[in-house]
Design a protein around this motif. Structure first.
Motif, PDB file in Angstrom:
ATOM      1  N   LEU A 190      38.561-122.323 -23.996  1.00  0.00           N
ATOM      2  CA  LEU A 190      37.674-122.364 -25.156  1.00  0.00           C
ATOM      3  C   LEU A 190      36.263-121.975 -24.744  1.00  0.00           C
ATOM      4  N   SER A 191      35.553-121.392 -25.698  1.00  0.00           N
ATOM      5  CA  SER A 191      34.151-121.046 -25.451  1.00  0.00           C
ATOM      6  C   SER A 191      33.350-121.289 -26.725  1.00  0.00           C
ATOM      7  N   PHE A 192      32.051-121.365 -26.564  1.00  0.00           N
ATOM      8  CA  PHE A 192      31.163-121.471 -27.725  1.00  0.00           C
ATOM      9  C   PHE A 192      29.917-120.650 -27.437  1.00  0.00           C
ATOM     10  N   GLU A 193      29.229-120.298 -28.489  1.00  0.00           N
ATOM     11  CA  GLU A 193      27.943-119.633 -28.323  1.00  0.00           C
ATOM     12  C   GLU A 193      27.077-119.873 -29.555  1.00  0.00           C
ATOM     13  N   ILE A 243      37.466-110.466 -30.580  1.00  0.00           N
ATOM     14  CA  ILE A 243      36.593-109.790 -29.609  1.00  0.00           C
ATOM     15  C   ILE A 243      37.409-109.349 -28.392  1.00  0.00           C
ATOM     16  N   PHE A 244      37.067-108.162 -27.888  1.00  0.00           N
ATOM     17  CA  PHE A 244      37.545-107.723 -26.573  1.00  0.00           C
ATOM     18  C   PHE A 244      36.342-107.726 -25.642  1.00  0.00           C
ATOM     19  N   ARG A 245      36.506-108.381 -24.455  1.00  0.00           N
ATOM     20  CA  ARG A 245      35.397-108.488 -23.511  1.00  0.00           C
ATOM     21  C   ARG A 245      35.831-107.937 -22.157  1.00  0.00           C
ATOM     22  N   HIS A 246      34.913-107.247 -21.506  1.00  0.00           N
ATOM     23  CA  HIS A 246      35.156-106.719 -20.160  1.00  0.00           C
ATOM     24  C   HIS A 246      33.908-106.977 -19.332  1.00  0.00           C
ATOM     25  N   HIS A 301      39.391-112.749 -27.291  1.00  0.00           N
ATOM     26  CA  HIS A 301      39.262-114.094 -27.851  1.00  0.00           C
ATOM     27  C   HIS A 301      39.151-114.006 -29.365  1.00  0.00           C
ATOM     28  N   VAL A 302      39.587-115.065 -29.997  1.00  0.00           N
ATOM     29  CA  VAL A 302      39.546-115.187 -31.454  1.00  0.00           C
ATOM     30  C   VAL A 302      38.746-116.439 -31.775  1.00  0.00           C
ATOM     31  N   GLN A 347      29.424-120.376 -33.000  1.00  0.00           N
ATOM     32  CA  GLN A 347      30.806-119.891 -32.984  1.00  0.00           C
ATOM     33  C   GLN A 347      31.599-120.590 -31.886  1.00  0.00           C
ATOM     34  N   VAL A 348      32.834-120.928 -32.208  1.00  0.00           N
ATOM     35  CA  VAL A 348      33.779-121.502 -31.239  1.00  0.00           C
ATOM     36  C   VAL A 348      34.988-120.572 -31.175  1.00  0.00           C
ATOM     37  N   SER A 349      35.466-120.283 -29.936  1.00  0.00           N
ATOM     38  CA  SER A 349      36.545-119.298 -29.782  1.00  0.00           C
ATOM     39  C   SER A 349      37.619-119.804 -28.815  1.00  0.00           C
ATOM     40  N   TYR A 350      38.816-119.306 -29.054  1.00  0.00           N
ATOM     41  CA  TYR A 350      39.908-119.459 -28.082  1.00  0.00           C
ATOM     42  C   TYR A 350      39.993-118.147 -27.317  1.00  0.00           C
TER      43      TYR A 350
END
Length: 490
Positions: A349-352, A466-469, A483-484, A310-313
């Protein structure tokens, strides 16, 4: 001469009464050392002649039959003029025919040699026969010198069947002809009908009548029904589910397919003799069943995914004003950024990469890169000015974060927990009086929790919000944000 050869036997066993016509069968081995064949041949003759009266097989039977009989000796002693005194003597005993038979076993077959003698006429006949069995060799020889054949009439329903006797085609029904005595195989064949075979025990000089009804060839029906569990009935009889193979009589039949939640299917079919009819049918679901099946199908498609990428902004910010960045994280000297005085945000940007089970999965490895969209404003300690501003860059490394997911149709709710390492750099640092300062750094470990909603677009491809905390025990506040992303499960 043949009569002279048996004269002594007849004289020794005769003593005169009214003669009865008889046929005498005398057996000898054809080859030396095969004396055991004599008794076998006599048994075969006895079975063959069982329906005939006056048949004397073997010397013992002859001797027993002549006990107490008194033959005429007139020709032998000259009291009467005879062309052949011996023939006249034998005829006076009532012997109609004398058959001398010699049987032997060769390498690949049996062989029988027969001599037939009629005392009243002096007629002699010689014949020889071979066969794979003793009985066949015996009959092959005898029919050439002794009238043994029977008559046979064969009828069939329907008519026109081809008749085979011992594997040889002899005609079509109705049929009349001759047949040899003994065990005979009779076969009837007719197109679109089941071949009929039977074994007949044909007597000597008998008359057989055979009448048979031929059955039509059974037809074969193969039905494959869907979806799984669909019931299959033919002519009101339940045969099974999913797929059945059934032998049926030719003609018209009614098939019914049914399954709870699906519209039943009924169909009339006609099948020809010997035909194999294959049908593939699928039931249509009712409205509610169709919805449930589509819901289940989509969920199973979601759950079937294994590994994913997955790649996200991402859009993130510090969820409190706490800040603890300094010039050298390993040395507690130099300026120290302490407290935010504005609410800056970061984007990046992120990936996982990870692996999903049905409900539980594991994010194996991921990383994110962020840059501030607005400068950070903060208070300074151990500096000439009490305030500062800077741009911020952050890198986050994530690994081995377990997650739980629950799917409903094409959507799935995903919750994930874990730890991540964060490095943040404050660069282009300027104090409140405009002086440039060295970059400030922070390095810490965050605990993070996130919840997201995935929507599958096509098989394997999905979008996720996603909502992250995150929380940290360091002096700097953790990130939170949205992030989307787009991902692919494979």
């Amino acid at each position: 001469m043949l009569p002279s050869a048996i004269l002594c036997l007849l004289l020794a066993s005769s003593a005169g009464t009214t003669p009865q016509p008889n046929t005498v069968w005398l057996v000898q081995p054809l080859y030396p050392g095969q004396e055991l064949l004599v008794s076998r041949t006599q048994e075969a003759l006895g079975k063959l002649m069982a329906s005939e009266e006056g048949q004397l097989v073997g010397t013992r039977a002859l001797a027993a039959a002549l006990q107490g009989k008194r033959p005429s000796l007139d020709c032998l002693i000259g009291e009467a003029a005879c062309s052949d005194p011996v023939d006249s003597f034998i005829a006076s005993l009532g012997l109609e025919r004398i058959v001398m038979l010699r049987a032997g076993h060769e390498e690949l077959a049996y062989r029988c040699r027969v001599t037939s003698y009629l005392p009243q006429t002096g007629e002699r006949a010689y014949a020889e026969g071979t066969g794979a069995s003793l009985e066949r060799a015996l009959i092959a020889a005898l029919i050439k010198v002794v009238p043994l054949a029977s008559t046979i009439e064969v009828a069939s329903v329907p008519q026109g069947a081809t008749l085979f006797i011992d594997g040889e085609k002899v005609g079509v029904t109705p049929y009349s002809g001759q047949i040899l005595p003994g065990e005979r195989k009779v076969k009837l064949e007719l197109a679109s009908h089941v071949a009929l075979e039977k074994v007949l025990d044909v007597p000597v000089r008998g008359a057989l009548v055979v009448s048979e009804t031929l059955e039509k060839n059974p037809a074969r029906l193969v039905i494959a029904a869907g979806p799984e569990g669909a019931g299959i009935s033919v002519d009101g009889k339940r045969l099974g589910t999913d797929k059945v193979e059934q032998t049926l009589r030719p003609g018209k039949h009614r098939i019914v397919l049914d399954l709870e939640g699906f519209v039943p299917l009924a169909e009339e079919i006609e099948i020809q003799p010997g035909q194999t009819l294959t049908l593939e049918r699928r039931l249509e679901p009712t409205g509610w069943t169709a919805f449930r099946r589509e819901l289940t199908r989509a969920q199973e498609q979601v759950y079937s995914g294994g590994a994913y990428f997955q790649v996200s902004y991402e859009q993130a910010w510090l969820h409190s004003a706490r800040l603890g960045a300094q010039g050298n994280p390993l040395d507690d000297t130099g300026p120290l950024a302490r407290r935010l005085t504005n609410e800056p945000s970061l984007s990046g940007l992120s990936f996982e990469y990870g692996h999903d089970g049905r409900y539980f999965g594991l994010m194996a490895f991921g990383a994110g890169y962020y840059h501030s969209t607005t400068p950070f404003a903060f208070t300074l300690e151990r500096a000439a000015s009490a305030e500062g501003r800077a741009d911020a860059t952050a890198v986050v490394i994530r690994a081995l974060q377990p997650h739980l997911r629950v799917a409903l149709w094409r959507f799935s709710l995903v919750g994930q927990l874990g730890l991540e390492a964060r490095v943040m750099i404050l660069n282009n640092v300027r104090s409140g009086d405009g002086r440039e300062l060295d970059d400030l750094y922070l390095l810490d470990l965050q605990g993070t929790a996130q919840i997201g909603l995935r929507a599958q677009i096509v098989a394997g491809l999905y979008l996720e919000g996603i909502f992250r905390h995150s929380w940290t025990l360091s002096e700097t506040s953790g990130f939170q944000g949205f992030h989307v992303g787009v991902g692919y499960a494979f």
